[in-house]
Design an enzyme around this catalytic site. Sequence first.
Site, PDB file in Angstrom:
ATOM      1  N   ARG A  34      16.507  22.488  -6.871  1.00  0.00           N
ATOM      2  CA  ARG A  34      16.519  22.738  -5.355  1.00  0.00           C
ATOM      3  C   ARG A  34      16.655  24.164  -4.965  1.00  0.00           C
ATOM      4  O   ARG A  34      15.961  24.905  -4.158  1.00  0.00           O
ATOM      5  CB  ARG A  34      17.531  22.033  -4.782  1.00  0.00           C
ATOM      6  CG  ARG A  34      17.358  20.385  -4.729  1.00  0.00           C
ATOM      7  CD  ARG A  34      18.566  20.123  -4.207  1.00  0.00           C
ATOM      8  NE  ARG A  34      19.476  19.966  -5.203  1.00  0.00           N
ATOM      9  CZ  ARG A  34      20.782  19.994  -4.679  1.00  0.00           C
ATOM     10  NH1 ARG A  34      21.209  19.619  -3.410  1.00  0.00           N
ATOM     11  NH2 ARG A  34      22.086  20.297  -5.862  1.00  0.00           N
ATOM     12  N   ASN A  72      18.086  16.302  -2.882  1.00  0.00           N
ATOM     13  CA  ASN A  72      18.221  15.531  -3.942  1.00  0.00           C
ATOM     14  C   ASN A  72      18.394  14.059  -3.347  1.00  0.00           C
ATOM     15  O   ASN A  72      18.648  13.769  -2.254  1.00  0.00           O
ATOM     16  CB  ASN A  72      19.326  15.458  -4.841  1.00  0.00           C
ATOM     17  CG  ASN A  72      19.371  16.938  -5.723  1.00  0.00           C
ATOM     18  OD1 ASN A  72      18.271  17.272  -6.343  1.00  0.00           O
ATOM     19  ND2 ASN A  72      20.586  17.012  -6.439  1.00  0.00           N
TER      20      ASN A  72
END
Length: 91
Positions: free
Chosen positions: A18, A36
């Site tokens: 990320r 996520n």
Amino acid sequence: MKTIKLEVYGLVQGVGFRFMTKKLADELGVKGIVMNRNDGSVYIEAQADPMTLQQFISQVKLSPSPSGRVDDVRIDEIDHAPYKDFSVTYQ
């Protein structure tokens, strides 16, 4: 301006995916979000001009994180109001 969603599968959690995606987005000028998901995948909404989005998609498919591995990416165009920046969000 075009907005897409990407569902990214593989070794994409616990490897800095990320945060490296955010770094890539910032470098390219892409706006949106990355988070996520409970199933182990990563969800991305990305907004930019079509050429920039193609660059972004290509880099995501290669995994922006050197420790990650992308096995599959599902991409769809979506409607979304303009994003102001690119952020890492939490479910």
